[in-house]
Structures are given as structure tokens and as C-alpha cells.
Design a protein around this motif. Sequence first.
Motif, mmCIF file in Angstrom:
data_model
loop_
_atom_site.group_PDB
_atom_site.id
_atom_site.type_symbol
_atom_site.label_atom_id
_atom_site.label_comp_id
_atom_site.label_asym_id
_atom_site.label_seq_id
_atom_site.Cartn_x
_atom_site.Cartn_y
_atom_site.Cartn_z
ATOM 1 N N HIS A 158 2.563 -86.690 124.252
ATOM 2 C CA HIS A 158 3.884 -87.132 124.703
ATOM 3 C C HIS A 158 4.591 -87.932 123.609
ATOM 4 C CE1 HIS A 158 1.753 -86.407 128.567
ATOM 5 N NE2 HIS A 158 2.934 -85.896 128.906
ATOM 6 N N ALA A 159 3.826 -88.735 122.868
ATOM 7 C CA ALA A 159 4.415 -89.479 121.763
ATOM 8 C C ALA A 159 4.892 -88.531 120.670
ATOM 9 C CB ALA A 159 3.400 -90.472 121.202
ATOM 10 N N ARG A 160 4.095 -87.517 120.364
ATOM 11 C CA ARG A 160 4.492 -86.547 119.352
ATOM 12 C C ARG A 160 5.732 -85.770 119.773
ATOM 13 N NH1 ARG A 160 -0.270 -88.114 118.084
ATOM 14 N NH2 ARG A 160 -1.250 -87.629 116.074
ATOM 15 N N SER A 161 5.830 -85.465 121.044
ATOM 16 C CA SER A 161 7.011 -84.778 121.559
ATOM 17 C C SER A 161 8.262 -85.636 121.373
ATOM 18 C CB SER A 161 6.810 -84.448 123.047
ATOM 19 O OG SER A 161 7.968 -83.864 123.600
ATOM 20 N N CYS A 162 8.150 -86.928 121.677
ATOM 21 C CA CYS A 162 9.297 -87.826 121.523
ATOM 22 C C CYS A 162 9.690 -87.998 120.058
ATOM 23 C CB CYS A 162 8.984 -89.186 122.151
ATOM 24 S SG CYS A 162 8.902 -89.165 123.961
ATOM 25 N N LYS A 193 25.296 -80.022 120.136
ATOM 26 C CA LYS A 193 24.298 -79.151 120.776
ATOM 27 C C LYS A 193 22.874 -79.621 120.471
ATOM 28 C CE LYS A 193 27.310 -76.533 122.682
ATOM 29 N NZ LYS A 193 27.515 -76.612 124.147
ATOM 30 N N ILE A 194 22.632 -80.071 119.237
ATOM 31 C CA ILE A 194 21.311 -80.627 118.897
ATOM 32 C C ILE A 194 21.053 -81.864 119.747
ATOM 33 C CG2 ILE A 194 19.972 -81.789 117.091
ATOM 34 C CD1 ILE A 194 21.380 -79.912 115.067
ATOM 35 N N GLY A 195 22.083 -82.690 119.944
ATOM 36 C CA GLY A 195 21.923 -83.885 120.763
ATOM 37 C C GLY A 195 21.483 -83.572 122.175
ATOM 38 N N THR A 196 22.002 -82.474 122.732
ATOM 39 C CA THR A 196 21.649 -82.113 124.111
ATOM 40 C C THR A 196 20.264 -81.492 124.199
ATOM 41 O OG1 THR A 196 23.991 -81.686 124.584
ATOM 42 C CG2 THR A 196 22.374 -80.820 126.148
ATOM 43 N N PHE A 197 20.062 -80.400 123.448
ATOM 44 C CA PHE A 197 18.850 -79.593 123.640
ATOM 45 C C PHE A 197 17.736 -79.888 122.641
ATOM 46 C CE2 PHE A 197 22.077 -77.236 125.905
ATOM 47 C CZ PHE A 197 21.407 -76.936 127.087
ATOM 48 N N GLY A 198 18.040 -80.654 121.600
ATOM 49 C CA GLY A 198 16.986 -81.030 120.673
ATOM 50 C C GLY A 198 16.535 -82.457 120.831
ATOM 51 N N LEU A 199 17.405 -83.302 121.420
ATOM 52 C CA LEU A 199 17.117 -84.733 121.508
ATOM 53 C C LEU A 199 16.980 -85.226 122.951
ATOM 54 C CD1 LEU A 199 16.975 -87.678 120.396
ATOM 55 C CD2 LEU A 199 19.490 -87.656 120.369
ATOM 56 N N VAL A 234 5.923 -75.017 126.725
ATOM 57 C CA VAL A 234 6.835 -73.930 127.099
ATOM 58 C C VAL A 234 8.262 -74.450 127.207
ATOM 59 C CG1 VAL A 234 7.425 -72.292 128.935
ATOM 60 C CG2 VAL A 234 5.041 -72.571 128.242
ATOM 61 N N PHE A 235 8.417 -75.644 127.760
ATOM 62 C CA PHE A 235 9.746 -76.226 127.887
ATOM 63 C C PHE A 235 10.387 -76.402 126.507
ATOM 64 C CE2 PHE A 235 12.894 -79.550 128.308
ATOM 65 C CZ PHE A 235 13.572 -79.158 129.461
ATOM 66 N N TRP A 236 9.620 -76.929 125.563
ATOM 67 C CA TRP A 236 10.129 -77.103 124.200
ATOM 68 C C TRP A 236 10.572 -75.761 123.601
ATOM 69 C CZ3 TRP A 236 11.944 -80.164 120.576
ATOM 70 C CH2 TRP A 236 11.710 -81.541 120.637
ATOM 71 N N LEU A 238 11.545 -73.013 125.072
ATOM 72 C CA LEU A 238 12.753 -72.501 125.712
ATOM 73 C C LEU A 238 13.984 -73.319 125.318
ATOM 74 C CD1 LEU A 238 11.283 -71.688 129.247
ATOM 75 C CD2 LEU A 238 12.041 -70.041 127.503
ATOM 76 N N CYS A 239 13.807 -74.625 125.162
ATOM 77 C CA CYS A 239 14.915 -75.471 124.698
ATOM 78 C C CYS A 239 15.364 -75.055 123.301
ATOM 79 C CB CYS A 239 14.488 -76.942 124.680
ATOM 80 S SG CYS A 239 14.770 -77.808 126.216
ATOM 81 N N MET A 240 14.407 -74.784 122.426
ATOM 82 C CA MET A 240 14.746 -74.375 121.069
ATOM 83 C C MET A 240 15.426 -72.998 121.061
ATOM 84 S SD MET A 240 14.030 -76.888 119.107
ATOM 85 C CE MET A 240 14.680 -77.787 120.537
ATOM 86 N N LEU A 241 15.004 -72.132 121.968
ATOM 87 C CA LEU A 241 15.652 -70.825 122.079
ATOM 88 C C LEU A 241 17.098 -70.990 122.544
ATOM 89 C CD1 LEU A 241 15.643 -67.752 122.027
ATOM 90 C CD2 LEU A 241 14.623 -67.781 124.331
ATOM 91 N N HIS A 242 17.303 -71.829 123.557
ATOM 92 C CA HIS A 242 18.667 -72.084 124.035
ATOM 93 C C HIS A 242 19.518 -72.677 122.916
ATOM 94 C CE1 HIS A 242 21.678 -73.246 127.215
ATOM 95 N NE2 HIS A 242 22.050 -74.021 126.203
#
Length: 412
Positions: A158-162, A193-199, A234-236, A238-242
Motif C-alpha cells: 500500500h505504501a508503494r502504491s501511494c 488527467k494525470i491528477g485524476t487517474f494517476g494521482l 488490477v485497479f492500477w 485499468l486506471c493507467m489504461l483509462h
Amino acid sequence: MNTTPQPLPSKPQASVQQLGNAPHRLMFFIGASNLLLAMLWWAAWLVSTRWQLFPLNQPSPYAGWLHGFVMQYQVLPSFMFGFLLTTFPRWMGLPDIPRWRYLPVGLGMFGGQLATLLGAMGFEAGMVVGYWMTLAGWIAGLATLAPHLWRERGTTWHARSCIAALSLGLLGLLAWGAVLLGASPFFAFASIKIGTFGLILPVYVTIAHRMFPFFAGNAVPGYQPWRPMWLLGVFWALCMLHLALELVHGYGLLWIADLPLLALTATMAWRWWPRGKKPGILSVLFLALSWLPIAFALYSAQSLVYVATGTYLLGRAPAHALFIGFFGSALVAMVTRVTQGHSGRPMQMPAAAWFAFIALQVVTVMRIVAEIVPDNMAWQAAAAVGWLVAFAPWVLRIGRIYLSPRADGKPG
């Protein structure tokens, strides 16, 4: 023998100095201040644009882009850094972060937004000064959090994800800096867009994945936490794909990412939802989470309609279901929970928090409806004013708490 009564020790008084006692105090106070200041400017700009009641010039960069930047890189990250600077050491069994490490983060995020909004009001240097202060605060926060990854003995995913999300956020900040230097409007679009789906979205879902089932397990007898790590992976993806499809304007293909995201987030909401009696301060977390599949249902519908008709239906409605519905509601729920617990108060939703949470549901619907009614700008302005009405009592309450000693007399 001296029988003179000794004076009782004086109780610490409310003061600005209390903000330095813990990272969440400082950063949540700054976040709450930024929240009202940012929306006060945005509401004033919308009202001025719609009714010309008072003169407000169009800022450069454009006001709509600036609104997206301020909310995603100054307002919400203030709260995010406050939470992560508090929880990273606890997740990893490491010492608390010292004051000198988190004070620069707070100064950068607050000073950066204040200067940016002054820039929006006409102070020429404000945009540039605000940008550099925000960038400095961001780098200070990332430089404080990232070393925990190699200091811990195990691996806290979870820390690495953040950290991954905050690093993408840094990339988005650099794109905004390019705009201020005269780069093409694409960089402003990319930054938002990076702010929404990357951050923002990855940080929110990462925290929800770790904390929501944990909170439910502590409060509801018989609850079985379900949080497999593949879910986050999987969530990550799909977010990167979007995000990638957004950046190339592939609106007709967004459903490829958004339908799976709808299924995934609906599964999360269903599997995490605690059945049985539960306190209100727990219920609001999952009510906020329910906006996530709604947002992706709207994104999916928008993309499919675009494929079928070439019409970009719903405009910014899906984004605001995400921003106000999920991000806003979860912000009230999580910040209230952290504030109550870390100030020695009962773990319950106070009246101001309930008012903010319920009012936000109304504001979300108003902002979605604004995309399909004739007088779009009037509804947007009404929703922005509604945001201020919803948050003002809650911000005043938590602001007083951060300036005051803990109710139980403990440090922190």
C-alpha cells in the motif's frame, strides 16, 4: 510543613503552535483552509461569469484548468500528505516523522495555493510563485515518505502504491509548470488527467483497500475483511489504461477500461460493505465508496454513446460524480474519523460532519444535473455555492480541534 494549596497545572490553550504537534494537525488544517479558499474563488468566478455581478477577469491559465489544478494538486494532496505522513511509519513499524520534515510540506502546499489564487485574482507573479512553492512542498513530502520503503524490513504494498501515485503527481506538476512556461494546452490537459487517474484516484482506492475492511472488521462482529492484493494491481492497470486513452483522446475506446472498472468497483463496494448494525462513522465510508461504481457507470455510458452517435453526452458529469461524490464524501468520512480518533474524542460523526456529508450528496447530484440542463452555468455556480455551505461548518469545527490540545490530555 507547607500547607499552602498548590495551583493546578494550567491546561494547554488553543494556539497555532498546536499545529506542529502532529503531521495530520498541520496538513489537515491547511487542507481545510485550502478547501474553502479554492472553492470561494471558483464559486465567485462562476457567479461573476454567469450574472456579471462583479468583475473577475479570466485568469491565465484558463479558469477551468486552474480549478482542476488547484483541487488536484493543492487542496486534496494537503489532506493526502497529512494522512500518509501520519500512517507511513505505523504501517511499517518505523519511528514517527519529526516536525522539521513535515513543516516544509505544509508551508509549500498552503503558500503555493494562496499565491496561485492571488495570481488568479490578478497578481502577476502569483502563478509562478505558487507553482514553485507547491513543487517544493511536493518534493519535500515525497522525499520524506519514499525512504520508508527501503528502511522497512518487509514490503508494504500500500505504501508503494501511494509513492507511485505521488510520483505520477510530480509528473503532472511538471506538466503544469510547462504550461506556465508557454507550452501547448495539451500539457494542461495532461496535468489534469494525470491528477485524476494517476494521482488522486489511486491514492484514495489504495487507502480504502487497506483501511475500509480494517475499520469494518473492528466495528462489526463477524465481519470478514476481503482485500486481496490482486484487486489493487488490477485497479492500477485499468486506471493507467483509462489515463492513456484520455491522453490520446480515445473517448470511443474508454469503455474498454471503464466497464471493467465499473465491475471491479461494484465488486469492491459489495464485498466490503459491512452487513449488520454499524456506527454512522463507519457507514459513511461505504456510502462514499458507492459513488465509485456510479462514476464509472457514467464514464462507460458516455463512451458507448460516443461510439454509437458521435455525441459527447454528459460532459463533466462522470468526473464530478467521481470528484464530489467519491473524493468529497470520502474526504469528510476519513478526515472526520482521523480527527475524532487522534484528538481523543468519541469515534462518532458529529452534527457538522453529518451536515457536510449529506449536503455533499445533494451537491453531487446538482453538479451532474448541470451537464444536461439548459442553464448549465447557473447550476454549476449553485453547486459551487452549495459546496461552500456544505463544508463551512465542518471546516470550522475541525479547524478548532487542530488548534486545541487533545481532549484526553495525551500528546499528539
